[in-house]
Design an enzyme around this catalytic site. Structure first.
Site, mmCIF file in Angstrom:
data_model
loop_
_atom_site.group_PDB
_atom_site.id
_atom_site.type_symbol
_atom_site.label_atom_id
_atom_site.label_comp_id
_atom_site.label_asym_id
_atom_site.label_seq_id
_atom_site.Cartn_x
_atom_site.Cartn_y
_atom_site.Cartn_z
ATOM 1 C CG ASP A 441 -1.731 1.247 1.343
ATOM 2 O OD1 ASP A 441 -2.464 1.530 0.390
ATOM 3 O OD2 ASP A 441 -1.618 1.940 2.359
ATOM 4 C CG ASP A 636 -0.375 2.008 7.420
ATOM 5 O OD1 ASP A 636 -0.935 2.041 6.307
ATOM 6 O OD2 ASP A 636 -0.099 3.022 8.076
#
Length: 741
Positions: A441, A636
């Site tokens: 990501d 995260d």
């Protein structure tokens, strides 16, 4: 009675709803989930998906589906049970964890004590009594789930690790009891002595059975802990939403619990408040921080007609919205559901030891039976047939089998913890060895997740005035400008007449000059001209993946300021390290393709998945898997949860959200992305060690089975072989302590 009530309740719900969730009782591994799913899907009109992580079955029923009684009977025939799903998944997981913990508390002290007395005083009468007394609760209390599991498999004529454990430990325990009381009777009759070294029947195996059960109970407890975290993650995710909502009723504003809000109600959200439900803006304008859902650090400007999501934060303006989705229909609830479904969609990987046991157990039974029959026909006595047959069964269940996985896992995970890498369980190690694509990501993972001032087109005076005008704003870009000015040693002057125009920019008076900071359109609407040279510089900065805004005064745009989410230190090194492992690296981002490509190029990324909406991240992972890739996802944020769960291997940054951590398989406790490389290498090394351990665990014993069957291997020598395999397994596992990353 309780079963009848549960059945009736489910039947009533079935009449109204054709899709439901059931709790599945009795599952101990992924193969159990596969067995229950197969059983349910065999029933006409039933489509079921069983999630071992949450202990639930998602069942879809057609009109011709059988009643619950039939489904339950089919499942119970395989040794499991189903009941109406209740929102107690977390408590059920805790109960399972506590049950295994109680068994550990019983098993380990007694197993250690049994081994001590059996080793130090093998021929003492009191020590044999003590070993018998201590091994019995370990065998029948701590080892009960294994015995029960073996009985369940026997009913369906299948075998797995439970069967091998139950047969081996019960053979060792039962043989020891028989020998102990046999020699005890002889001792009392005065026909033999307890210390006869040449009497092969005096050797007991209480400690072997106890130690095997103690180690395997430890492994099951660790699994129960990991299993319970799935429901905890979903619960934490749902708790992150707003608790109350400000409802407008005529001229009044009422605060009500968010659960009471209905579609169509009008709500008011003040600056700094969480938006309680999904809705559409009716009045006002503001910047909304959607990072909790999207991971993107730059707030999104919202105005009349725009949609807003529940649990996001209204930063600076007042919004009046109409509720469009509430309860289980909100974006937050959908993400929670996606996490649960993605966890369940992972194909259960049957354990390596289970696969071996499924073939090994029937073969051992056959050898033991043939051995007993052959010796009985040759000698004509039960004792002559029993001793070699039991020797075969004891030697077939190596003591080291209880050490093979837990020992490597404990040493490997312990070494990982020292390096800031937390590995959840053995199945994760099996998946990690095949990973060939790692997807990062962008925001908060490859980047720091906070805006920083990267460039200024203009002089120090331009930055000083812009920072002074932005001091009164809470917008993340404004904070980046002020911090950037201070880092450059610029004194930020006080401003007066500050005014924020949500979605456009700010204006303030600094040293008698009215300064405007914001979008280019804002400056142009206020009558400021834009020089061509400044526009060209802005275009260059935007092409480099940076967010650009403008500042000006006295009728002209004077400067361009560029902010960006800074790349994490070490990101390029991490990508290079993955390339060295033969792994392709991809990045997933909601940014436009030009920005994404610019960031990916700086990090050395092979493939950029740009313009991906948060809810589509898991679909992107599925798309890669459909291409035949084995995917590891690194993230995260909350919005990363479904993708982390969908990936073959989920790796979360420990500084991220609880939901991301709980949905992942490996957690990095530090922000250093090179930990991703170390995590995959450590997981692969640990899994290789487990395979080597299983070889040693079975190797000595498989080689000794023919000798035991021929009567050339008495139980004492069998015990020595078990000890040798245990030493080999421990020594091999301890090599992981030298892993450097």
């Amino acid at each position: 009675m309780a079963d009848t009530i549960a059945a009736q309740t489910l039947e009533e719900r079935t009449a109204a709803v054709r899709e439901m969730r059931l709790d599945v009782i009795g599952m101990t591994c992924g193969s159990c989930a596969a067995r229950v799913e197969k059983t349910l899907n065999k029933q006409p009109g039933v489509e079921a998906s069983v999630n071992f992580a949450t202990g639930e079955a998602l069942v879809r029923l057609a009109d011709d589906a059988p009643p619950l009684d039939t489904l339950r009977e089919a499942v119970k025939a395989r040794g499991y049970d189903i009941r109406v799903h209740v929102d107690e998944a977390e408590e059920a997981a805790r109960r399972e964890e506590r049950a295994w913990l109680r068994r550990l508390i019983v098993a380990w002290p007694l197993a250690i004590a049994t081994m001590a007395v059996s080793t130090l005083w093998p021929d003492e009468l009191w020590a044999r009594w003590a070993a018998f007394a201590m091994a019995t609760p370990v065998q029948f209390y701590a080892g009960w789930p294994f015995l029960k599991g073996a009985a369940i498999r026997a009913r369906s004529f299948t075998a797995n690790m439970d069967t091998l454990i139950a047969v081996g430990t019960m053979a060792a325990y039962s043989y020891s009891v028989w020998v102990f009381f046999n020699t005890l009777s002889a001792f009392r009759a005065g026909t033999t002595g307890m210390g006869m070294k040449g009497d092969v029947n005096t050797h007991l195996y209480f400690e072997s059975a106890a130690v095997i059960i103690a180690f395997l109970s430890l492994g099951r407890w660790l699994e129960a802990r990991a299993k319970g975290r799935a429901s905890q993650a979903i619960k934490r995710l749902l708790e992150m939403g707003a608790k109350d909502a400000r409802v407008i009723r005529g001229d009044k504003e009422l605060k009500v619990p968010v659960d009471a809000v209905k579609v169509g109600w009008i709500l008011k959200i003040l600056p700094g408040e969480k938006i309680p439900v999904d809705g559409r803006v009716l009045e006002g304008a503001s910047a909304v921080d959607e990072s909790m859902l999207t991971g993107e650090s730059v707030p999104v400007e919202k105005g009349v007609g725009d949609d807003v999501a529940g649990a996001t934060v209204n930063t600076d303006g007042v919004l009046v919205i109409e509720a469009t989705r509430v309860g289980e229909d909100t974006a937050l609830a959908q993400i929670a559901r996606m996490v649960a479904e993605a966890q369940g969609s992972k194909a259960p990987i049957q354990r390596l030891a289970d696969r071996v046991a499924g073939v090994f157990v029937p073969v051992v039974f056959a050898i033991a039976a043939v051995t007993a029959i052959a010796w009985y026909l040759a000698d004509g006595t039960v004792e002559a047939a029993l001793v070699p047959a039991v020797s075969v069964l004891i030697i077939a269940c190596p003591c080291a089998l209880g050490l093979a996985t837990p020992a490597a896992l404990m040493v490997g995970t312990g070494r990982g913890a020292q390096m800031g890498i937390l590995i959840r369980g053995a199945e994760i190690l099996e998946r990690s060895r095949s990973v060939n694509v790692v997807v990062f990501d962008k925001t908060g993972t490859l980047t720091e997740g906070r805006m920083r001032l990267e460039a200024v087109a203009g002089d120090e005076h331009t930055l000083a005035l812009a920072a002074a005008a932005e001091v009164g704003s809470e917008h993340p870009i404004a904070r980046a400008v002020v911090e950037g000015a201070k880092e450059r040693g610029i004194d930020v002057a006080p401003a007066t007449g500050f005014r924020s125009l949500a979605g456009r920019g700010v204006r303030a008076r600094v040293d008698g000059v009215e300064v405007l900071v914001g979008r280019r359109a804002f400056l142009e609407d206020e009558g400021l001209s834009v020089p061509d040279t400044l526009a060209e510089e802005a275009g260059r900065l935007e092409a480099g993946g940076e967010t650009v805004f403008w500042t000006g005064w006295d009728g002209q745009a004077r400067g361009v300021l560029a902010v960006a989410d800074a790349m994490r230190e070490g990101a390029p090194r991490a990508v290079a390290g993955l390339h060295a492992l033969g792994v392709q690296v991809a990045m997933i981002t909601g940014d436009n393709r030009a920005t994404g490509e610019a960031i990916g190029k700086r990090a050395g990324i092979d493939r950029v998945l740009a313009e991906v909406h948060p809810e589509d991240k898991a679909d992107e992972v599925k798309r890669l898997q459909a291409e035949g890739k084995v995917v590891a996802m690194v993230g995260d944020g909350i919005n990363d949860g479904p993708a982390l769960a969908q990936a073959d291997l989920g790796i979360s940054i420990g500084t991220g959200t609880d939901v991301a951590i709980e949905a992942s398989d490996i957690t990095l406790m530090r922000e250093d992305l090179e930990g991703v490389v170390s995590a995959i290498r450590l997981a692969r090394r640990t899994f290789t060690t487990i395979k080597q351990n299983l070889f040693w665990a079975f190797g000595y014993n498989v080689a000794a089975i023919p000798l035991a069957a021929l009567g050339l291997l008495n139980p004492m020598i069998a015990g020595a072989a078990m000890a040798m395999s245990s030493v080999s397994v421990l020594a091999n596992s301890l090599r992981l302590r030298r892993f450097k990353g």
